[in-house]
Design a protein around this motif. Structure first.
Motif, PDB file in Angstrom:
ATOM      1  N   MET A   1       0.848  -1.183   0.000  1.00  0.00           N
ATOM      2  CA  MET A   1       0.000   0.000   0.000  1.00  0.00           C
ATOM      3  C   MET A   1       0.885   1.234   0.000  1.00  0.00           C
ATOM      4  O   MET A   1       1.883   1.311   0.679  1.00  0.00           O
ATOM      5  CB  MET A   1      -0.875  -0.049   1.244  1.00  0.00           C
ATOM      6  CG  MET A   1      -1.897   1.020   1.305  1.00  0.00           C
ATOM      7  SD  MET A   1      -3.147   0.630   0.091  1.00  0.00           S
ATOM      8  CE  MET A   1      -4.324   1.857   0.441  1.00  0.00           C
ATOM      9  N   ILE A   2       0.471   2.191  -0.799  1.00  0.00           N
ATOM     10  CA  ILE A   2       1.237   3.436  -0.866  1.00  0.00           C
ATOM     11  C   ILE A   2       0.998   4.244   0.401  1.00  0.00           C
ATOM     12  O   ILE A   2      -0.124   4.524   0.763  1.00  0.00           O
ATOM     13  CB  ILE A   2       0.808   4.271  -2.088  1.00  0.00           C
ATOM     14  CG1 ILE A   2       1.107   3.525  -3.374  1.00  0.00           C
ATOM     15  CG2 ILE A   2       1.495   5.611  -2.082  1.00  0.00           C
ATOM     16  CD1 ILE A   2       0.654   4.267  -4.600  1.00  0.00           C
ATOM     17  N   ALA A   3       2.076   4.611   1.067  1.00  0.00           N
ATOM     18  CA  ALA A   3       1.956   5.513   2.221  1.00  0.00           C
ATOM     19  C   ALA A   3       1.713   6.908   1.675  1.00  0.00           C
ATOM     20  O   ALA A   3       2.203   7.273   0.627  1.00  0.00           O
ATOM     21  CB  ALA A   3       3.227   5.469   3.047  1.00  0.00           C
ATOM     22  N   SER A   4       0.973   7.693   2.370  1.00  0.00           N
ATOM     23  CA  SER A   4       0.622   9.025   1.908  1.00  0.00           C
ATOM     24  C   SER A   4       1.840   9.930   1.844  1.00  0.00           C
ATOM     25  O   SER A   4       2.740   9.847   2.669  1.00  0.00           O
ATOM     26  CB  SER A   4      -0.412   9.622   2.855  1.00  0.00           C
ATOM     27  OG  SER A   4      -0.690  10.941   2.488  1.00  0.00           O
ATOM     28  N   ILE A   5       1.830  10.795   0.854  1.00  0.00           N
ATOM     29  CA  ILE A   5       2.883  11.810   0.725  1.00  0.00           C
ATOM     30  C   ILE A   5       2.840  12.705   1.960  1.00  0.00           C
ATOM     31  O   ILE A   5       3.847  13.222   2.401  1.00  0.00           O
ATOM     32  CB  ILE A   5       2.660  12.660  -0.544  1.00  0.00           C
ATOM     33  CG1 ILE A   5       2.692  11.775  -1.783  1.00  0.00           C
ATOM     34  CG2 ILE A   5       3.675  13.786  -0.646  1.00  0.00           C
ATOM     35  CD1 ILE A   5       3.943  10.993  -1.946  1.00  0.00           C
ATOM     36  N   ARG A   6       1.649  12.824   2.545  1.00  0.00           N
ATOM     37  CA  ARG A   6       1.489  13.623   3.754  1.00  0.00           C
ATOM     38  C   ARG A   6       2.434  13.147   4.852  1.00  0.00           C
ATOM     39  O   ARG A   6       3.024  13.948   5.553  1.00  0.00           O
ATOM     40  CB  ARG A   6       0.036  13.511   4.203  1.00  0.00           C
ATOM     41  CG  ARG A   6      -0.431  14.460   5.208  1.00  0.00           C
ATOM     42  CD  ARG A   6      -1.903  14.281   5.409  1.00  0.00           C
ATOM     43  NE  ARG A   6      -2.314  13.140   4.612  1.00  0.00           N
ATOM     44  CZ  ARG A   6      -3.537  12.759   4.363  1.00  0.00           C
ATOM     45  NH1 ARG A   6      -4.511  13.405   4.847  1.00  0.00           N
ATOM     46  NH2 ARG A   6      -3.815  11.721   3.633  1.00  0.00           N
ATOM     47  N   GLU A  44       7.075  15.923  -7.567  1.00  0.00           N
ATOM     48  CA  GLU A  44       7.357  14.534  -7.902  1.00  0.00           C
ATOM     49  C   GLU A  44       6.077  13.717  -8.031  1.00  0.00           C
ATOM     50  O   GLU A  44       6.003  12.800  -8.850  1.00  0.00           O
ATOM     51  CB  GLU A  44       8.297  13.908  -6.869  1.00  0.00           C
ATOM     52  CG  GLU A  44       9.735  14.362  -7.057  1.00  0.00           C
ATOM     53  CD  GLU A  44      10.724  13.458  -6.362  1.00  0.00           C
ATOM     54  OE1 GLU A  44      11.051  12.394  -6.927  1.00  0.00           O
ATOM     55  OE2 GLU A  44      11.152  13.827  -5.246  1.00  0.00           O
ATOM     56  N   GLU A  45       5.065  14.048  -7.256  1.00  0.00           N
ATOM     57  CA  GLU A  45       3.801  13.308  -7.343  1.00  0.00           C
ATOM     58  C   GLU A  45       3.130  13.531  -8.698  1.00  0.00           C
ATOM     59  O   GLU A  45       2.596  12.593  -9.297  1.00  0.00           O
ATOM     60  CB  GLU A  45       2.875  13.726  -6.203  1.00  0.00           C
ATOM     61  CG  GLU A  45       1.668  12.833  -6.077  1.00  0.00           C
ATOM     62  CD  GLU A  45       0.915  13.027  -4.775  1.00  0.00           C
ATOM     63  OE1 GLU A  45      -0.292  12.758  -4.775  1.00  0.00           O
ATOM     64  OE2 GLU A  45       1.522  13.427  -3.758  1.00  0.00           O
ATOM     65  N   GLU A  46       3.165  14.768  -9.198  1.00  0.00           N
ATOM     66  CA  GLU A  46       2.584  15.036 -10.521  1.00  0.00           C
ATOM     67  C   GLU A  46       3.401  14.354 -11.619  1.00  0.00           C
ATOM     68  O   GLU A  46       2.851  13.837 -12.583  1.00  0.00           O
ATOM     69  CB  GLU A  46       2.465  16.543 -10.762  1.00  0.00           C
ATOM     70  CG  GLU A  46       1.485  17.240  -9.846  1.00  0.00           C
ATOM     71  CD  GLU A  46       0.065  16.695  -9.916  1.00  0.00           C
ATOM     72  OE1 GLU A  46      -0.372  16.221 -10.991  1.00  0.00           O
ATOM     73  OE2 GLU A  46      -0.641  16.754  -8.888  1.00  0.00           O
ATOM     74  N   GLN A 103      14.327   8.176  -4.219  1.00  0.00           N
ATOM     75  CA  GLN A 103      14.184   6.720  -4.276  1.00  0.00           C
ATOM     76  C   GLN A 103      12.734   6.310  -4.043  1.00  0.00           C
ATOM     77  O   GLN A 103      12.236   5.388  -4.673  1.00  0.00           O
ATOM     78  CB  GLN A 103      15.087   6.066  -3.241  1.00  0.00           C
ATOM     79  CG  GLN A 103      14.993   4.550  -3.249  1.00  0.00           C
ATOM     80  CD  GLN A 103      15.910   3.910  -2.219  1.00  0.00           C
ATOM     81  OE1 GLN A 103      16.747   4.566  -1.613  1.00  0.00           O
ATOM     82  NE2 GLN A 103      15.751   2.627  -2.029  1.00  0.00           N
ATOM     83  N   ARG A 104      12.055   7.004  -3.144  1.00  0.00           N
ATOM     84  CA  ARG A 104      10.668   6.677  -2.819  1.00  0.00           C
ATOM     85  C   ARG A 104       9.773   6.754  -4.050  1.00  0.00           C
ATOM     86  O   ARG A 104       8.986   5.856  -4.319  1.00  0.00           O
ATOM     87  CB  ARG A 104      10.154   7.614  -1.734  1.00  0.00           C
ATOM     88  CG  ARG A 104       8.738   7.299  -1.332  1.00  0.00           C
ATOM     89  CD  ARG A 104       8.319   8.128  -0.114  1.00  0.00           C
ATOM     90  NE  ARG A 104       7.050   7.671   0.388  1.00  0.00           N
ATOM     91  CZ  ARG A 104       5.887   7.956  -0.177  1.00  0.00           C
ATOM     92  NH1 ARG A 104       5.841   8.690  -1.255  1.00  0.00           N
ATOM     93  NH2 ARG A 104       4.761   7.508   0.349  1.00  0.00           N
ATOM     94  N   PHE A 105       9.882   7.826  -4.818  1.00  0.00           N
ATOM     95  CA  PHE A 105       9.058   7.962  -6.012  1.00  0.00           C
ATOM     96  C   PHE A 105       9.508   7.007  -7.114  1.00  0.00           C
ATOM     97  O   PHE A 105       8.689   6.534  -7.893  1.00  0.00           O
ATOM     98  CB  PHE A 105       9.027   9.417  -6.493  1.00  0.00           C
ATOM     99  CG  PHE A 105       8.051  10.256  -5.720  1.00  0.00           C
ATOM    100  CD1 PHE A 105       6.696  10.229  -6.011  1.00  0.00           C
ATOM    101  CD2 PHE A 105       8.486  11.048  -4.674  1.00  0.00           C
ATOM    102  CE1 PHE A 105       5.786  10.988  -5.289  1.00  0.00           C
ATOM    103  CE2 PHE A 105       7.582  11.818  -3.946  1.00  0.00           C
ATOM    104  CZ  PHE A 105       6.226  11.788  -4.249  1.00  0.00           C
ATOM    105  N   GLN A 106      10.796   6.720  -7.173  1.00  0.00           N
ATOM    106  CA  GLN A 106      11.268   5.739  -8.152  1.00  0.00           C
ATOM    107  C   GLN A 106      10.654   4.375  -7.859  1.00  0.00           C
ATOM    108  O   GLN A 106      10.191   3.674  -8.770  1.00  0.00           O
ATOM    109  CB  GLN A 106      12.795   5.648  -8.136  1.00  0.00           C
ATOM    110  CG  GLN A 106      13.357   4.754  -9.229  1.00  0.00           C
ATOM    111  CD  GLN A 106      13.055   5.300 -10.619  1.00  0.00           C
ATOM    112  OE1 GLN A 106      13.456   6.416 -10.952  1.00  0.00           O
ATOM    113  NE2 GLN A 106      12.344   4.544 -11.437  1.00  0.00           N
ATOM    114  N   GLU A 107      10.642   3.986  -6.591  1.00  0.00           N
ATOM    115  CA  GLU A 107      10.058   2.699  -6.212  1.00  0.00           C
ATOM    116  C   GLU A 107       8.558   2.667  -6.480  1.00  0.00           C
ATOM    117  O   GLU A 107       8.023   1.658  -6.949  1.00  0.00           O
ATOM    118  CB  GLU A 107      10.359   2.400  -4.736  1.00  0.00           C
ATOM    119  CG  GLU A 107      11.823   2.085  -4.496  1.00  0.00           C
ATOM    120  CD  GLU A 107      12.196   2.007  -3.023  1.00  0.00           C
ATOM    121  OE1 GLU A 107      11.318   2.248  -2.139  1.00  0.00           O
ATOM    122  OE2 GLU A 107      13.374   1.713  -2.736  1.00  0.00           O
TER     123      GLU A 107
END
Length: 194
Positions: A1-6, A44-46, A103-107
């Motif tokens: 599950m994706i943890a929130s960017i928050r 990065e989210e966009e 790394q988080r967004f790459q994963e």
């Protein structure tokens, strides 16, 4: 599950407030530490949404991914303009589609593309997942900021994400003119039937 960017934003903001240096969080006029971190995360989210949709458009051949990827390009540009207005360096500048500075967004990219590549239904579910996350994070960002410029940017992105979510949900149920529900599509070669 994706943890929130928050969660990431709160953790990084706590480090900044505590005086711990955080890479890629330069000082910017008018922005607090948490607002800077959130803005950087939104960039990065966009990019994540855009890049995943580009990959899934190539994989599935579904036009919904091409159309929404084009919209995500405009979302990225809006965040880039906000970064520039506040004097914050763009963390994704120079990164190709599918490549991320963190790394988080790459994963997340790798995970989402792998999930979406399993079937048309899985690809559409990834779209729903991304937009649901985006909506939650944008709501949190709006609540966090006192900057009117960021409020406007985030509100515009939120409206777009809501439209994208509705489109992915409709496509998932076959509620799109001329498109069967994903379960009715059979896999043929490298792409699924449209």
């Amino acid at each position: 599950m994706i943890a929130s960017i928050r969660t990431l934003t709160v953790a990084l903001a706590a480090l900044v407030v505590a005086g711990v240096a955080v890479a890629a969080v330069p000082a910017a006029t008018g922005l607090g530490a948490a607002e800077r971190v959130t803005l950087l995360s939104m960039r990065e989210e966009e990019k994540l949404a855009h890049d995943v949709y580009v990959a899934l458009a190539a994989e599935t051949g579904l036009s919904i991914f091409t159309r929404i990827a084009a919209s995500e390009t405009r979302h990225e540009q809006a965040v880039e303009r906000a970064l520039a207005a506040y004097g914050v360096a763009d963390p994704a500048d120079g990164y190709a589609v599918g490549a991320f500075p963190s790394q988080r967004f790459q994963e997340l990219y790798d995970e989402l593309v792998a999930q979406g590549s399993r079937s048309v239904a899985a690809a559409l579910a990834v779209g729903v997942r991304i937009e649901t996350l985006d909506i939650a994070d944008l709501r949190a960002a709006i609540e966090q900021t006192d900057e009117s410029r960021l409020d406007r940017v985030y509100a515009s992105l939120l409206a777009g994400s809501r439209q994208h979510l509705r489109a992915f949900q409709a496509a998932s149920t076959g509620d799109v003119a001329g498109h069967p529900a994903p379960e009715a599509s059979a896999r043929r070669g490298p792409r699924w039937s449209r």
